[in-house]
Structures are given as structure tokens and as C-alpha cells.
Design a protein around this motif. Sequence first.
Motif, PDB file in Angstrom:
ATOM      1  N   LYS A 250       0.822  -1.204   0.000  1.00  0.00           N
ATOM      2  CA  LYS A 250       0.000   0.000   0.000  1.00  0.00           C
ATOM      3  C   LYS A 250       0.858   1.257   0.000  1.00  0.00           C
ATOM      4  CE  LYS A 250      -3.552  -2.465   2.641  1.00  0.00           C
ATOM      5  NZ  LYS A 250      -4.240  -2.546   3.954  1.00  0.00           N
ATOM      6  N   SER A 251       1.960   1.240   0.754  1.00  0.00           N
ATOM      7  CA  SER A 251       2.840   2.409   0.799  1.00  0.00           C
ATOM      8  C   SER A 251       3.513   2.644  -0.544  1.00  0.00           C
ATOM      9  CB  SER A 251       3.901   2.215   1.888  1.00  0.00           C
ATOM     10  OG  SER A 251       3.307   2.183   3.166  1.00  0.00           O
ATOM     11  N   LEU A 252       3.913   1.571  -1.213  1.00  0.00           N
ATOM     12  CA  LEU A 252       4.550   1.686  -2.523  1.00  0.00           C
ATOM     13  C   LEU A 252       3.598   2.331  -3.521  1.00  0.00           C
ATOM     14  CD1 LEU A 252       6.826   0.935  -4.576  1.00  0.00           C
ATOM     15  CD2 LEU A 252       5.692  -1.287  -4.818  1.00  0.00           C
ATOM     16  N   VAL A 253       2.391   1.831  -3.589  1.00  0.00           N
ATOM     17  CA  VAL A 253       1.420   2.369  -4.545  1.00  0.00           C
ATOM     18  C   VAL A 253       1.025   3.794  -4.161  1.00  0.00           C
ATOM     19  CG1 VAL A 253      -0.841   2.021  -5.597  1.00  0.00           C
ATOM     20  CG2 VAL A 253       0.593   0.038  -5.062  1.00  0.00           C
ATOM     21  N   HIS A 254       0.902   4.045  -2.862  1.00  0.00           N
ATOM     22  CA  HIS A 254       0.558   5.395  -2.413  1.00  0.00           C
ATOM     23  C   HIS A 254       1.641   6.405  -2.801  1.00  0.00           C
ATOM     24  CE1 HIS A 254      -1.026   8.601   0.144  1.00  0.00           C
ATOM     25  NE2 HIS A 254       0.219   8.798   0.532  1.00  0.00           N
ATOM     26  N   ARG A 255       2.905   6.052  -2.579  1.00  0.00           N
ATOM     27  CA  ARG A 255       3.987   6.999  -2.900  1.00  0.00           C
ATOM     28  C   ARG A 255       4.100   7.213  -4.407  1.00  0.00           C
ATOM     29  NH1 ARG A 255       6.593   4.348   1.398  1.00  0.00           N
ATOM     30  NH2 ARG A 255       7.709   3.011  -0.058  1.00  0.00           N
ATOM     31  N   TYR A 256       3.846   6.166  -5.174  1.00  0.00           N
ATOM     32  CA  TYR A 256       3.832   6.335  -6.627  1.00  0.00           C
ATOM     33  C   TYR A 256       2.786   7.385  -7.024  1.00  0.00           C
ATOM     34  CZ  TYR A 256       3.054   5.118 -11.558  1.00  0.00           C
ATOM     35  OH  TYR A 256       2.903   5.162 -12.929  1.00  0.00           O
ATOM     36  N   GLY A 257       1.580   7.244  -6.508  1.00  0.00           N
ATOM     37  CA  GLY A 257       0.546   8.222  -6.812  1.00  0.00           C
ATOM     38  C   GLY A 257       0.868   9.602  -6.279  1.00  0.00           C
ATOM     39  N   ALA A 372      -9.809   3.800 -16.046  1.00  0.00           N
ATOM     40  CA  ALA A 372     -10.182   4.921 -15.178  1.00  0.00           C
ATOM     41  C   ALA A 372      -9.108   5.988 -15.254  1.00  0.00           C
ATOM     42  CB  ALA A 372     -10.353   4.461 -13.729  1.00  0.00           C
ATOM     43  N   TYR A 373      -9.534   7.240 -15.268  1.00  0.00           N
ATOM     44  CA  TYR A 373      -8.640   8.371 -15.046  1.00  0.00           C
ATOM     45  C   TYR A 373      -8.728   8.751 -13.572  1.00  0.00           C
ATOM     46  CZ  TYR A 373      -8.579   9.300 -20.140  1.00  0.00           C
ATOM     47  OH  TYR A 373      -8.434   9.224 -21.498  1.00  0.00           O
ATOM     48  N   HIS A 374      -7.560   9.048 -12.970  1.00  0.00           N
ATOM     49  CA  HIS A 374      -7.534   9.521 -11.585  1.00  0.00           C
ATOM     50  C   HIS A 374      -6.938  10.926 -11.555  1.00  0.00           C
ATOM     51  CE1 HIS A 374      -8.033   5.716  -8.926  1.00  0.00           C
ATOM     52  NE2 HIS A 374      -8.627   5.526 -10.085  1.00  0.00           N
ATOM     53  N   THR A 375      -7.671  11.837 -10.937  1.00  0.00           N
ATOM     54  CA  THR A 375      -7.184  13.202 -10.756  1.00  0.00           C
ATOM     55  C   THR A 375      -6.433  13.367  -9.445  1.00  0.00           C
ATOM     56  OG1 THR A 375      -9.295  13.806  -9.771  1.00  0.00           O
ATOM     57  CG2 THR A 375      -9.049  14.183 -12.132  1.00  0.00           C
ATOM     58  N   GLY A 376      -6.577  12.403  -8.546  1.00  0.00           N
ATOM     59  CA  GLY A 376      -5.909  12.429  -7.252  1.00  0.00           C
ATOM     60  C   GLY A 376      -5.361  11.063  -6.913  1.00  0.00           C
ATOM     61  N   ASN A 377      -4.727  10.967  -5.777  1.00  0.00           N
ATOM     62  CA  ASN A 377      -4.096   9.720  -5.358  1.00  0.00           C
ATOM     63  C   ASN A 377      -5.161   8.697  -4.941  1.00  0.00           C
ATOM     64  OD1 ASN A 377      -2.068   7.941  -4.797  1.00  0.00           O
ATOM     65  ND2 ASN A 377      -1.164   9.118  -3.134  1.00  0.00           N
ATOM     66  N   PHE A 378      -4.724   7.460  -4.820  1.00  0.00           N
ATOM     67  CA  PHE A 378      -5.593   6.407  -4.306  1.00  0.00           C
ATOM     68  C   PHE A 378      -5.964   6.714  -2.855  1.00  0.00           C
ATOM     69  CE2 PHE A 378      -2.805   4.431  -7.477  1.00  0.00           C
ATOM     70  CZ  PHE A 378      -3.736   3.838  -8.320  1.00  0.00           C
ATOM     71  N   THR A 379      -7.190   6.423  -2.502  1.00  0.00           N
ATOM     72  CA  THR A 379      -7.579   6.535  -1.104  1.00  0.00           C
ATOM     73  C   THR A 379      -7.069   5.317  -0.335  1.00  0.00           C
ATOM     74  OG1 THR A 379      -9.678   5.355  -1.379  1.00  0.00           O
ATOM     75  CG2 THR A 379      -9.676   7.743  -1.818  1.00  0.00           C
ATOM     76  N   LEU A 383      -6.511   1.454  -1.786  1.00  0.00           N
ATOM     77  CA  LEU A 383      -5.266   0.689  -1.659  1.00  0.00           C
ATOM     78  C   LEU A 383      -5.546  -0.684  -1.057  1.00  0.00           C
ATOM     79  CD1 LEU A 383      -2.922   3.521  -0.338  1.00  0.00           C
ATOM     80  CD2 LEU A 383      -2.860   2.478  -2.616  1.00  0.00           C
ATOM     81  N   GLY A 384      -6.439  -0.739  -0.069  1.00  0.00           N
ATOM     82  CA  GLY A 384      -6.803  -2.014   0.516  1.00  0.00           C
ATOM     83  C   GLY A 384      -7.524  -2.919  -0.469  1.00  0.00           C
ATOM     84  N   VAL A 385      -8.395  -2.323  -1.296  1.00  0.00           N
ATOM     85  CA  VAL A 385      -9.106  -3.105  -2.310  1.00  0.00           C
ATOM     86  C   VAL A 385      -8.112  -3.689  -3.310  1.00  0.00           C
ATOM     87  CG1 VAL A 385     -10.689  -2.942  -4.273  1.00  0.00           C
ATOM     88  CG2 VAL A 385     -11.293  -1.876  -2.082  1.00  0.00           C
ATOM     89  N   LEU A 386      -7.173  -2.878  -3.770  1.00  0.00           N
ATOM     90  CA  LEU A 386      -6.173  -3.372  -4.715  1.00  0.00           C
ATOM     91  C   LEU A 386      -5.428  -4.573  -4.148  1.00  0.00           C
ATOM     92  CD1 LEU A 386      -4.560  -0.137  -6.229  1.00  0.00           C
ATOM     93  CD2 LEU A 386      -5.718  -1.946  -7.499  1.00  0.00           C
ATOM     94  N   PHE A 387      -4.940  -4.429  -2.936  1.00  0.00           N
ATOM     95  CA  PHE A 387      -4.178  -5.532  -2.348  1.00  0.00           C
ATOM     96  C   PHE A 387      -5.045  -6.772  -2.202  1.00  0.00           C
ATOM     97  CE2 PHE A 387      -2.699  -8.114   1.172  1.00  0.00           C
ATOM     98  CZ  PHE A 387      -1.378  -8.339   0.793  1.00  0.00           C
ATOM     99  N   ASP A 388      -6.226  -6.627  -1.652  1.00  0.00           N
ATOM    100  CA  ASP A 388      -7.077  -7.789  -1.401  1.00  0.00           C
ATOM    101  C   ASP A 388      -7.461  -8.490  -2.696  1.00  0.00           C
ATOM    102  OD1 ASP A 388      -6.942  -7.238   1.287  1.00  0.00           O
ATOM    103  OD2 ASP A 388      -8.907  -6.245   1.378  1.00  0.00           O
ATOM    104  N   ARG A 389      -7.823  -7.719  -3.707  1.00  0.00           N
ATOM    105  CA  ARG A 389      -8.291  -8.320  -4.953  1.00  0.00           C
ATOM    106  C   ARG A 389      -7.152  -8.920  -5.784  1.00  0.00           C
ATOM    107  NH1 ARG A 389     -13.805  -9.308  -6.112  1.00  0.00           N
ATOM    108  NH2 ARG A 389     -15.029  -7.886  -4.804  1.00  0.00           N
ATOM    109  N   LEU A 390      -5.935  -8.437  -5.562  1.00  0.00           N
ATOM    110  CA  LEU A 390      -4.790  -9.002  -6.278  1.00  0.00           C
ATOM    111  C   LEU A 390      -4.211 -10.228  -5.583  1.00  0.00           C
ATOM    112  CD1 LEU A 390      -2.933  -5.721  -7.321  1.00  0.00           C
ATOM    113  CD2 LEU A 390      -4.180  -7.279  -8.842  1.00  0.00           C
ATOM    114  N   THR A 391      -4.616 -10.475  -4.357  1.00  0.00           N
ATOM    115  CA  THR A 391      -3.999 -11.559  -3.586  1.00  0.00           C
ATOM    116  C   THR A 391      -4.976 -12.617  -3.093  1.00  0.00           C
ATOM    117  OG1 THR A 391      -4.191 -10.277  -1.524  1.00  0.00           O
ATOM    118  CG2 THR A 391      -2.138 -10.059  -2.771  1.00  0.00           C
TER     119      THR A 391
END
Length: 556
Positions: A250-257, A372-379, A383-391
Motif C-alpha cells: 500500500k505504501s509503494l502504490v501510495h507513494r507512486y501516486g 479509469a482516469y484519476h485526478t488524485g491519489n488512491f484513497t 489501496l486495501g481493495v487493490l491488495f485484497d483483490r490481487l492476492t
Amino acid sequence: MPAAPRQLPPVGPTEVGPGDPRYEALRRGFNQRWVASPDYVVVATSTADVLAALNTYLPGTAGSASPPRRITVRSGGHCYENFVCGDDVAVILDVSTMDGVYYDAEMEAYCVEAGATNWHSVTQLYRRYGLALPGGSCYSVGAGGHISGGGFGLLSRLHGLTVDYLYAVEVVTVRDRTHAEVTVARKDSPEPALQDLWWAHTGGGGGNFGVVTRYWFRGLPEPPSQVLTRAVAWDWSLFAGPEGDPDKFKSLVHRYGEFFVAERTGEGGPGCLRDFDYSDLFTLFKLTNHAKGKIGLVVQLDGTRDDSIERLNCFLNWIAPEPAYPQAVFDLPMGEQPPLSDQFIPTRLPWLTATQNFNGSGPSRCGKYKSAYHTGNFTERQLGVLFDRLTTGYSNEDALVQVDSYGGRVNDVDPFATAVPQRSSVLKLQYQTYWSWDDDANHDGVFDYQDALADPEIAAPHLEWIRGLYQDMYAETGGVPVLPTPESPDVNTDGCYINYPDVDLGDPAFNDPEDGQPWHHLYYGANYARLQRAKAFWDPRDVFRHAQSVRLPGAP
């Protein structure tokens, strides 16, 4: 008002029908989910061939308001949905052999024919003229669809979208019930209807207004003579499994955004954003399903700048500081990207060579996509949804969420200047899952598309996963990445990309009109009304249509 039909030389389109050995190949594209059974496929080699093919097809449809069986157009043939290869298709018009790329002295512009692939356009424009279209990274995508949907690629943060350079377009249109004509629409055409037709091809999508045969561009940029590239990966074991830490993911994806949000706002992010210009930075972040074993990142910067290696290192150290994130080699295919083991070490290459290295298409297989286009960072929730659905609950090494850096020069253009309204985003997401048949469902001793027809359950787990992930990601806005509204100005999304079409957006089961926004609003926003005006004038019979084509005014 429309341009008069041009006098064209004798024609000779090739018709490929059932029984021809080419028919099996030409009735489908890359996506093996969609296999049509047209009466025939027309292989067109010129605008005259396209005109002849339409004038052969149209008289048989004169008895109905709109042709009951469609004529569709294919250039590259990636076919994310069944818009070209559907069950109701009578004729497929294949323009892939119309692939010229040249300077047109009469037009004072560079011409790219509709069948030219991204790679062909890249090589011809650069080798002949030292110029580039800021277009896609998939070599086999055809210009006809890519450009009409807006077009973007690794040079877009530095130079904008492909359509930001579009000067003119040649379209075979059908305003008369039984006859087609060749129309050239320019950015500076004096007639409003022609201006609308040009504008409609700056992001209005393919299969809407006619058959595009040629595009002309002015002011094309010069790419950097050399680029600095790097491809790195991180093992999924860092994030999931007995020794994994989900917070690291989550931190990796957050910092990227955060990096790209901070670049736009000037707030937060690493100090090097204040010290350096990153407009030339383009990245492809591959958030794969855990079954792949690694996630990956591809980075490209202008390699002629003295500070490029320093900027690259600062970016990577910010999003994934070592030793907390030990780097691994990008030695696996991820989505449409080939393995890039040789670029684990920062590598300076001529731009054309690097473009060839990055160009991928993947094997021909079944696929489903969302965007999807994102104008802001992931909430934090996303981030939790991404991790859960990918794993959890689904294992497919060919499923991923690809997050591209966006913004830069793309966002310098007014949202009404072209048909692309998304001019404030910082990230662009593509949700992808791929599969093959893997089951002889019809018991004929082979795997092929007939098995998918016999057993829809072959596709079911893949469709269920990508739909569930998408709905969870945007649960707070009705399951789709809505555009901002006066009632919800602070959403972090800005709709969807028409070149990644998704028919679920028009299905109430996945996008309730009372909770979300209609599919055409997600693609086009406030630009849709002008697209409908162009449709009404240039295709009043709705000859060119599909499940998400621009509707005539008043149509559902």
C-alpha cells in the motif's frame, strides 16, 4: 456544406468469404473472445476501395431506417469488445493494408493512413523526418482506432496526446441512403459541419461517423534522440504470504501516486520535484495478480539531459526506498509488456531502439478490460481493495492493474478543444485480465473459440474478478470512476478512456444510472452533445454503430 465527392481511380476491393482460407483469420482480431460470421470481409487497399465497399453494401439496406446488420471497420484489430466482430455483423471492412506514412506537400502536413500500426508510424515518421506521434506503446495497434479515440503513449507527458496535433481527417461518410462519399475535414474548415467532423475524430472514438482512411498532422514534435530507461520488479513475497507485509504494498502504490499528484500541485512528494523538471518522465506500473510472483515498473526519461540519472534515482528511491524494497529483475511478461531483463541497470538507448524494446502486444488470447482516469491519489480504502483483490480468491498470472503516469502537456489543453475531456488527470489505469480456453467443452479434441460458446463458465471467473475489483475500487461512486460534479467535486476520478471500451458501463447491473453516470458521460463528459450533433449530420441513418457508439440525438 460537406466537401464534394472526389474523383477516384478504378477500384478493386478484395472480398473474403466463407470457404476462402483467409476467412478464419480475417473474421477475428487479437481478442479471441470475439469471432464474427460476416457474409464477407473486404480487404481495402485505398480510399476508393472503401468507397466501393460501402456502395456495394448500402443498396441492400435501403428498405430500413438503419441497416439491420452492421458494417464494421478494422484497422489494427485489438477489439476489446465485440464492436467489430459481433453476431450482427454483415461485413467487416479491413483497412489494415492502407498503411502509408508520408509528407503531403499539398496538405502541408504529415499523413498517416488508417491501417498503419503504431510501430510502422513510429519508424516511418522518425527515419524519414525525425518526428514522432506521441502515441501508444503497443506496436500492433492500428492508427484508425487509436487516433480517433485520442491516442497516448510514452511521449504524452512531454508532448501531449496524438490528437493534439491532428490537422485533418479523410472519412468516407454516408449522408445519402444508398451512396457514400469521401469527405476531408480540417481543423480550419470554414463550414461548421466539417469542423464538427474533424473535432469528432479528436477523441470521439472509432466506428461512429464513417470510415477513416487518412489522418494529417501538423507541428509534430521531435522525440529525444536518446532516452534513459529502467525496468525493475519487486517480489510479491515482500507484500503477501507468510513473510509479506501488506502495508508495504500500500505504501509503494501510495507513494507512486503521491509523486504525480505532488508534481501537479507543488505540495508534498520528494524534494527533487522542487529541484528538477519531470515532464519527460513516463512510467508503466504493473500491479499484477499475486500468481505472477512479481510486480513491475517501466520508466523512461529524456536521456540527453545531464540530470537524468539523478532524477531517475530520486524517483525510484522515493517510491521504493532500499533496502525495504529490494529490487528484482523484470524478467517476466506483464500484461502486454515483454520481459525487460536487460534494462534492470539504467540504460541509455536511442529513442527508436527503446521504443522497439518496450513495444509489446502479447499473444492472441481472450481478454477483458476496464479503465479509469484519476485526478488524485488512491484513497486508503482503494489501496486495501487493490491488495485484497490481487492476492485473494483469484489466481491468474495474466491479470493486472496497469497504472500509467499521466498529466504534463496532456493537461495543458482545454477539455473542449478536442473530444477528450479528461485534461486534469495524473494517473491513467487499465484493468486487464487474460485467459485461454483450457477446456475442450464441446469434446471435439481441440481448444478453440467453440469451447467458449459451449461453456460460458470458461470466462466466468475472469469476468467476475475484474468486475468485482472495479466495483469495489469505485464503490463510493456507484461502482464506476465518475467525473466530478457540483454535488461531488472532490472525487479522485475523471471517467474512462474510450479506447479501452467496456460494455459493462452501459449495463445497469454494473452502472446504475441513479447511482453512477451514463457510459457516454464517463467517456465524453460535456463533449457528448457536440459528438451527437456531428453524428446527426454525418451519419443520420446510424450506419456506423456498435454497443457504445455515439447515439443520434433523442435515441436511448
